[in-house]
Design a protein around this motif. Structure first.
Motif, PDB file in Angstrom:
ATOM      1  N   MET A   1     -58.966   2.651   2.759  1.00  0.00           N
ATOM      2  CA  MET A   1     -58.405   1.420   3.310  1.00  0.00           C
ATOM      3  C   MET A   1     -57.538   0.707   2.282  1.00  0.00           C
ATOM      4  O   MET A   1     -56.480   0.160   2.608  1.00  0.00           O
ATOM      5  CB  MET A   1     -59.525   0.510   3.812  1.00  0.00           C
ATOM      6  CG  MET A   1     -60.181   1.001   5.097  1.00  0.00           C
ATOM      7  SD  MET A   1     -61.323  -0.183   5.858  1.00  0.00           S
ATOM      8  CE  MET A   1     -62.741  -0.019   4.764  1.00  0.00           C
ATOM      9  N   ALA A   2     -57.999   0.711   1.008  1.00  0.00           N
ATOM     10  CA  ALA A   2     -57.197   0.062  -0.035  1.00  0.00           C
ATOM     11  C   ALA A   2     -55.865   0.788  -0.215  1.00  0.00           C
ATOM     12  O   ALA A   2     -54.814   0.152  -0.373  1.00  0.00           O
ATOM     13  CB  ALA A   2     -57.967   0.042  -1.354  1.00  0.00           C
ATOM     14  N   LEU A   3     -55.885   2.119  -0.185  1.00  0.00           N
ATOM     15  CA  LEU A   3     -54.644   2.875  -0.336  1.00  0.00           C
ATOM     16  C   LEU A   3     -53.723   2.639   0.857  1.00  0.00           C
ATOM     17  O   LEU A   3     -52.510   2.476   0.688  1.00  0.00           O
ATOM     18  CB  LEU A   3     -54.945   4.362  -0.491  1.00  0.00           C
ATOM     19  CG  LEU A   3     -53.733   5.274  -0.646  1.00  0.00           C
ATOM     20  CD1 LEU A   3     -52.910   4.903  -1.865  1.00  0.00           C
ATOM     21  CD2 LEU A   3     -54.154   6.732  -0.721  1.00  0.00           C
ATOM     22  N   ALA A   4     -54.279   2.603   2.066  1.00  0.00           N
ATOM     23  CA  ALA A   4     -53.463   2.350   3.252  1.00  0.00           C
ATOM     24  C   ALA A   4     -52.759   0.999   3.137  1.00  0.00           C
ATOM     25  O   ALA A   4     -51.560   0.877   3.424  1.00  0.00           O
ATOM     26  CB  ALA A   4     -54.337   2.389   4.502  1.00  0.00           C
ATOM     27  N   LEU A   5     -53.480  -0.024   2.708  1.00  0.00           N
ATOM     28  CA  LEU A   5     -52.889  -1.356   2.553  1.00  0.00           C
ATOM     29  C   LEU A   5     -51.832  -1.362   1.451  1.00  0.00           C
ATOM     30  O   LEU A   5     -50.777  -1.999   1.593  1.00  0.00           O
ATOM     31  CB  LEU A   5     -53.983  -2.371   2.235  1.00  0.00           C
ATOM     32  CG  LEU A   5     -54.939  -2.701   3.386  1.00  0.00           C
ATOM     33  CD1 LEU A   5     -56.172  -3.410   2.872  1.00  0.00           C
ATOM     34  CD2 LEU A   5     -54.225  -3.543   4.444  1.00  0.00           C
ATOM     35  N   LEU A  40     -57.356  -5.471  -5.721  1.00  0.00           N
ATOM     36  CA  LEU A  40     -57.902  -5.951  -4.451  1.00  0.00           C
ATOM     37  C   LEU A  40     -57.480  -7.390  -4.155  1.00  0.00           C
ATOM     38  O   LEU A  40     -57.273  -7.757  -2.991  1.00  0.00           O
ATOM     39  CB  LEU A  40     -59.424  -5.831  -4.470  1.00  0.00           C
ATOM     40  CG  LEU A  40     -59.955  -4.389  -4.523  1.00  0.00           C
ATOM     41  CD1 LEU A  40     -61.470  -4.388  -4.734  1.00  0.00           C
ATOM     42  CD2 LEU A  40     -59.601  -3.611  -3.267  1.00  0.00           C
ATOM     43  N   SER A  41     -57.338  -8.191  -5.201  1.00  0.00           N
ATOM     44  CA  SER A  41     -56.866  -9.566  -4.995  1.00  0.00           C
ATOM     45  C   SER A  41     -55.428  -9.579  -4.524  1.00  0.00           C
ATOM     46  O   SER A  41     -55.046 -10.389  -3.666  1.00  0.00           O
ATOM     47  CB  SER A  41     -57.003 -10.372  -6.296  1.00  0.00           C
ATOM     48  OG  SER A  41     -58.357 -10.508  -6.670  1.00  0.00           O
ATOM     49  N   ALA A  42     -54.601  -8.674  -5.076  1.00  0.00           N
ATOM     50  CA  ALA A  42     -53.205  -8.587  -4.640  1.00  0.00           C
ATOM     51  C   ALA A  42     -53.118  -8.179  -3.178  1.00  0.00           C
ATOM     52  O   ALA A  42     -52.182  -8.578  -2.464  1.00  0.00           O
ATOM     53  CB  ALA A  42     -52.444  -7.592  -5.520  1.00  0.00           C
TER      54      ALA A  42
END
Length: 351
Positions: A1-5, A40-42
């Motif tokens: 999910m982090a990579l997709a975002l 993650l904050s970005a």
């Protein structure tokens, strides 16, 4: 999910293939460093303070007088790490994905859409990686990790605590209020008995193993367990595909670096694809030469972290008295090493 975002932030269209069923009762917690927090904050998915507890200090004990202590103030950081509740982080990521118009979710059991680049983040048991022919070698540690949530009689003071003893590695990680997350690595032959103990007997066993440092410990969740090992794929990339996270590498959880290493993959891959928009604009997303830059950027760092955790595990699993003396003397020497200790702490913190 982090990579997709992250890729969607580069204006790339992303198909996210994942199971839709949420995992109920997940008792795990992540230890995330400053680099992971910044990423993650970005992406605006860092959990609320109630689900992300800063670690101000860390205390580590060996099995014969060895001891280490780290303090965030000594390395000029607001925290050594943050202990993040897994369900809370996954909920934040899931909500962000649902609001991102460039990401479309698909159930992983259905047909996959065609794409210029496929990134496999399925974990160390990845089926897709096997279909791509990327050989993945593993070595079992002969251990299981046991995870649970506990409440403490005494304040944890935002301190992470870890004990190495008798081939076991036990960590209590501070959470909101006066709760802690347990990660206990135990030999395979001891794991079933510990899982079958009553709550009262398990709590008593924990209190003995932690020498009563936090007073009485009370289980507030079910126990979960999984086998431990080290693994690495020989190839991380191919024409039109790349591996990331545990699908590319897995390490022992004793240093709490698993997700940090995976999120560093996210940062490196997105950096390579973003740089393509400059002088390499003509290359396809799945261009093997482009993807090899990502592989080269990450392999050395992952090998170093994997080697460190593997070496520590091997060192503390030796039962010989001479090894015991060596490792505890080594811990005490490292504690007095000054700049070397600070450098190592900043490396682990992602600084």
């Amino acid at each position: 999910m982090a990579l997709a975002l992250q890729l969607a932030s580069l204006r790339l269209r992303v198909a996210l293939l994942a199971r839709d069923e949420p995992r109920a009762g997940d008792v795990r917690a992540y230890a995330l460093n400053s680099a992971s927090r910044a990423l993650l904050s970005a992406l605006r998915v860092w959990p609320q303070p109630a689900h992300a507890t800063p670690v101000q200090q860390m205390q580590v004990w060996g099995d014969d007088g060895g001891a280490l202590a780290f303090d965030s103030a000594q390395v000029g950081s607001e925290a050594l790490a943050w202990i993040v509740d897994v369900p809370a982080l996954e909920q934040q990521l899931g909500q962000a994905v649902s609001y991102q118009s460039l990401i479309e979710r698909f159930d992983i059991r259905g047909a996959a859409p065609t794409a210029a680049l496929t990134v496999v983040c399925e974990g160390r048991a990845s089926h897709t990686r096997d279909l791509l022919g990327a050989r993945y070698t593993t070595r079992s540690y002969g251990q299981h990790a046991i995870a649970a949530r506990l409440s403490c009689e005494l304040p944890h003071a935002q301190t992470a605590r870890q004990w190495f003893a008798g081939g076991e590695i036990l960590a209590l990680l501070p959470l909101a209020g006066n709760s802690v997350a347990l990660v206990w690595s135990v030999p395979d032959d001891q794991h079933p008995a510990l899982m079958q103990l009553s709550a009262e007997a398990f709590q008593q066993r924990l209190q003995q193993a932690t020498h009563g440092t936090l007073g009485a410990l009370t289980l507030t969740s079910e126990r979960a367990a999984w086998p431990l090992g080290i693994g690495r794929a020989e190839r991380w990339v191919g024409s039109g595909w790349a591996l990331a996270g545990d699908a590319a590498h897995s390490i022992h959880p004793l240093a709490g670096q698993g997700l940090n290493v995976g999120l560093a993959d996210v940062a490196a891959l997105s950096h390579v694809l973003q740089a393509r928009q400059g002088k390499d604009y003509w290359r396809e997303l799945g261009d093997i030469r482009l993807l090899r830059r990502y592989e080269r950027a990450r392999k050395a760092d992952v090998a170093a972290m994997g080697g460190l955790t593997d070496g520590l595990h091997q060192l503390f699993s030796q039962g010989d008295r001479r090894w015991q003396l060596l490792r505890n003397q080594g811990m005490n020497a490292f504690e007095r090493s000054g700049p070397l200790k600070q450098w190592a702490a900043r490396q682990a913190m992602g600084l």
